[in-house]
Design a protein around this motif. Structure first.
Motif, PDB file in Angstrom:
ATOM      1  N   ARG A  79       0.841  -1.184  -0.012  1.00 49.18           N
ATOM      2  CA  ARG A  79       0.016  -0.084   0.072  1.00 49.18           C
ATOM      3  C   ARG A  79       0.842   1.406   0.072  1.00 49.18           C
ATOM      4  O   ARG A  79       1.974   1.096   0.309  1.00 49.18           O
ATOM      5  CB  ARG A  79      -0.909   0.078   1.181  1.00 49.18           C
ATOM      6  CG  ARG A  79      -1.884  -1.141   1.279  1.00 49.18           C
ATOM      7  CD  ARG A  79      -2.663  -0.992   2.478  1.00 49.18           C
ATOM      8  NE  ARG A  79      -3.466   0.229   2.560  1.00 49.18           N
ATOM      9  CZ  ARG A  79      -4.785   0.394   2.110  1.00 49.18           C
ATOM     10  NH1 ARG A  79      -5.265  -0.613   1.544  1.00 49.18           N
ATOM     11  NH2 ARG A  79      -5.153   1.630   2.354  1.00 49.18           N
ATOM     12  N   ASP A  80       0.178   2.270  -0.241  1.00 48.76           N
ATOM     13  CA  ASP A  80       0.960   3.736  -0.208  1.00 48.76           C
ATOM     14  C   ASP A  80       0.892   4.460   1.179  1.00 48.76           C
ATOM     15  O   ASP A  80       1.512   5.376   1.361  1.00 48.76           O
ATOM     16  CB  ASP A  80       0.484   4.581  -1.276  1.00 48.76           C
ATOM     17  CG  ASP A  80       0.956   4.045  -2.777  1.00 48.76           C
ATOM     18  OD1 ASP A  80       1.936   3.418  -2.855  1.00 48.76           O
ATOM     19  OD2 ASP A  80       0.047   4.288  -3.686  1.00 48.76           O
ATOM     20  N   ASP A  81       0.024   3.892   1.925  1.00 53.15           N
ATOM     21  CA  ASP A  81       0.048   4.493   3.408  1.00 53.15           C
ATOM     22  C   ASP A  81       0.385   3.448   4.334  1.00 53.15           C
ATOM     23  O   ASP A  81       0.739   2.240   4.008  1.00 53.15           O
ATOM     24  CB  ASP A  81      -1.530   4.806   3.652  1.00 53.15           C
ATOM     25  CG  ASP A  81      -2.560   3.747   3.353  1.00 53.15           C
ATOM     26  OD1 ASP A  81      -2.007   2.654   3.420  1.00 53.15           O
ATOM     27  OD2 ASP A  81      -3.799   3.999   3.065  1.00 53.15           O
ATOM     28  N   ASP A  82       0.266   3.612   5.504  1.00 56.33           N
ATOM     29  CA  ASP A  82       0.645   2.585   6.582  1.00 56.33           C
ATOM     30  C   ASP A  82      -0.441   1.727   7.170  1.00 56.33           C
ATOM     31  O   ASP A  82      -0.345   1.236   8.329  1.00 56.33           O
ATOM     32  CB  ASP A  82       1.635   3.394   7.611  1.00 56.33           C
ATOM     33  CG  ASP A  82       0.651   4.098   8.505  1.00 56.33           C
ATOM     34  OD1 ASP A  82      -0.290   4.692   8.026  1.00 56.33           O
ATOM     35  OD2 ASP A  82       1.151   4.531   9.689  1.00 56.33           O
TER      36      ASP A  82
ATOM     37  N   ASN B  93       9.078  -2.963   2.311  1.00 58.57           N
ATOM     38  CA  ASN B  93       9.630  -1.685   2.531  1.00 58.57           C
ATOM     39  C   ASN B  93      11.135  -1.456   2.370  1.00 58.57           C
ATOM     40  O   ASN B  93      11.962  -0.794   2.714  1.00 58.57           O
ATOM     41  CB  ASN B  93       9.286  -1.367   3.976  1.00 58.57           C
ATOM     42  CG  ASN B  93       7.880  -1.012   4.512  1.00 58.57           C
ATOM     43  OD1 ASN B  93       7.439   0.045   4.012  1.00 58.57           O
ATOM     44  ND2 ASN B  93       7.095  -2.099   4.935  1.00 58.57           N
TER      45      ASN B  93
ATOM     46  N   LYS C 269       5.410   1.211   4.868  1.00 60.00           N
ATOM     47  CA  LYS C 269       4.169   1.073   4.256  1.00 60.00           C
ATOM     48  C   LYS C 269       3.525  -0.095   4.585  1.00 60.00           C
ATOM     49  O   LYS C 269       4.077  -1.042   4.927  1.00 60.00           O
ATOM     50  CB  LYS C 269       4.552   1.046   2.562  1.00 60.00           C
ATOM     51  CG  LYS C 269       5.223   2.120   1.958  1.00 60.00           C
ATOM     52  CD  LYS C 269       5.353   1.940   0.347  1.00 60.00           C
ATOM     53  CE  LYS C 269       5.867   3.214  -0.293  1.00 60.00           C
ATOM     54  NZ  LYS C 269       6.111   3.096  -1.755  1.00 60.00           N
TER      55      LYS C 269
END
Length: 548
Positions: free
Chosen positions: A121-124, A236, A202
């Motif tokens: 994903r681009d977020d956490d 990551n 991420k």
């Protein structure tokens, strides 16, 4: 071993890879007669064979299972997703129970596995689904929201507080906590002293699928921690040595409230097909010993779950604390050992410059049992350390069984050290005996005149006086029976069902040893058996335990 398999690919490309044939050997020039014949299967199948061995029926089953996992991921998330596959096997520790956190060795093999298919994903955020959606409900969390704003100065203390908080909220046993453990600790490693992120991890959309029976003492919880860490490390682009990775996973799992070492994680990460891993700690080191032909390890489930519920965690943590208490008492009584003993495993005759009889004399100075009140009076200078230990578990009603736990730990360290040399010398009979002696140190029941009765091994002064006299005698039989590795001790975390299964297995000719697997209080036993007796063992246990 745990690993991440063959990079990032779209779902359909993974499925194609699983189904392809390897024609690469025919893609090069030269006459047809000089070209190698195509091998059965492609890259994925060759990887499966390298992990599981050349067993065609099992390889077919594994290919079908991986296809099912990938198809399920596509149904839940995105058919066009680019994903990685991470896996972590179960661990079956044969010799070296309850001692990895004390610096003792373990001797595990690997079997079964947990698989995670993960889309970066681009977020956490981390979205979790399990292929068994009826038992494990979907979960999601955001890594940064689960961590405090300031840097965690003491991970152990913070996890104690967090574990207590989860217990109050009724989520202490939630399956997602093991994935959280890996994610939060990996993120915490990437913060500076002011709490700022030096690298913000991420998250992932993840599907978990496991063939490891849960709450069976086979390390399914640790396997989920390791598989999650493998996926996040790949996503990551983090770089850790295998030794660093193992230590990270061990510390991460403290998040769920247990206070173990990283023996399970080392076994999961470092295991090799066809070998027993002989793993030491502080520092981490591993030697691989081939498992001898002609023998099998059978795993038999009691169907009593060894869940890490609050009471079980309390028992596990209490035994770990008892090691610490015993070491404090010995260092107070024998100041000369302070500089020689850093870990409990260092209480060894060679390191102390003594013999086994002198070690037994030291153990005799320990109380058989002792209460918290008595400890605080006796170890006044250790008050802060004791109070920190006490916070991890409930006070045992009958006091801490210091002498029994310490004798078990020292003897198990000796057994675990001896195990590899026995295998190298093809002595499976003695190796099996170590498994059985170890289980005797965990027993809570025995058969007496055909009836199962409660059993508590207390290490009395009379017991120690006898083995001291035996080991100082000139009688070879008496000396051998009094050797440290032959002493069961009294750790006592078995249960009636485990003891019954062990006794049934040991009654069969051709069984060399049997004992509980994992932390105890339920789960499975391992049985070392002559391969020609495997079917008979299955029949016997089926008739006398599963279908009496």
């Amino acid at each position: 071993m745990s690993d991440e398999i063959i990079g990032v690919r779209k779902i359909r490309d993974w499925i194609q890879l699983i189904n392809e044939s390897d024609l690469s050997a025919c893609e090069h020039g030269g006459s047809r007669s000089n070209r190698a014949k195509p091998q059965a299967g492609g890259i994925f199948e060759r990887w499966l064979r390298s992990v599981y061995g050349d067993v065609p029926e099992f390889i077919r089953e594994q290919k079908q299972w991986y296809q099912k996992i990938l198809s399920t991921f596509a149904d839940i998330y995105d058919v066009e997703a680019e994903v990685i596959i991470a896996r972590a096997p179960a661990r079956i520790n044969l010799v070296g129970m309850h001692i990895d956190h004390r610096g003792g060795r373990v001797n595990p093999i690997a079997a079964k596995e947990i698989v995670i298919v993960a889309q970066p994903r681009d977020d956490d955020y981390i979205f979790l689904n399990d292929i068994d959606s009826e038992q494990f409900f979907p979960r999601r969390f955001r890594i940064c929201e689960e961590l405090p704003r300031e840097k965690i100065e003491n991970w152990l203390q913070w996890t104690e507080l967090k574990s207590a908080e989860m217990k109050r909220e009724g989520v202490a046993g939630d399956w997602a906590n093991y994935a959280k453990a890996a994610a939060l600790y990996l993120q915490e490693l990437h913060r500076d002293a002011l709490g700022r992120y030096t690298k913000k991890l991420k998250g992932m959309n993840a599907l978990v699928a496991g063939s490891i029976p849960i709450a069976a003492g086979l390390g399914s919880s640790s396997a989920l921690v390791v598989a999650t860490a493998e996926a996040l490390v790949k996503i990551n682009q983090l770089n850790f040595t295998p030794q660093e990775f193992v230590s990270i996973c061990g510390a991460a799992e403290w998040y769920v409230g247990t206070r173990g070492g990283f023996g399970d994680h080392a076994a999961i990460k470092l295991s090799q097909k066809g070998h027993i891993s002989h793993i030491g700690f502080f520092p981490l080191q591993v030697d691989f010993v081939p498992f001898l032909d002609g023998y099998r390890v059978a795993i038999c489930h009691t169907y009593k779950e060894a869940k890490k519920a609050a009471w079980a965690k309390s028992v596990f943590n209490e035994r770990v604390a008892t090691y610490e208490i015993g070491l404090m008492l010995l260092k107070q009584k024998f100041p000369a050992i302070r500089d020689k003993v850093q870990y409990f495993r260092d209480l060894h005759p060679e390191r102390l410059g003594s013999d086994e009889a002198e070690l037994y004399e030291m153990l005799k100075s320990l109380p058989i049992r002792i209460t918290r009140e008595e400890l605080l009076q006796l170890l006044e200078e250790e008050t802060d350390n004791l109070l920190e230990l006490f916070r991890t578990h409930d006070e045992p009603k009958e006091g801490y069984r210091v002498r029994g736990v310490c004798l078990f730990g020292l003897a198990e360290c000796a057994r675990a050290e001896l195990a590899a040399s026995l295998l190298k010398n093809n002595d499976m009979v003695s190796f099996g005996e170590l498994i059985s002696i170890s289980h005797d140190g965990d027993r809570v029941t025995r058969l007496v005149n055909g009836k199962r009765v409660k059993y508590h091994e207390e290490i009395t002064d009379e017991y120690l006086d006898k083995i001291i006299a035996d080991i100082r005698s000139n009688d070879k039989t008496r000396v051998e029976s009094a050797r440290l590795y032959r002493q069961p001790g009294g750790y006592a975390v078995s249960c009636e069902e485990l003891d019954e299964l062990v006794d049934i297995a040991m009654s069969l000719e051709g069984v060399l040893g049997a004992g509980r697997v994992g932390a105890g209080l339920g789960g499975c036993i391992s049985v070392l058996v002559d391969e020609n007796k495997t079917d008979e063992l299955i029949r016997k246990i089926s008739e006398e335990y599963y279908h009496p």
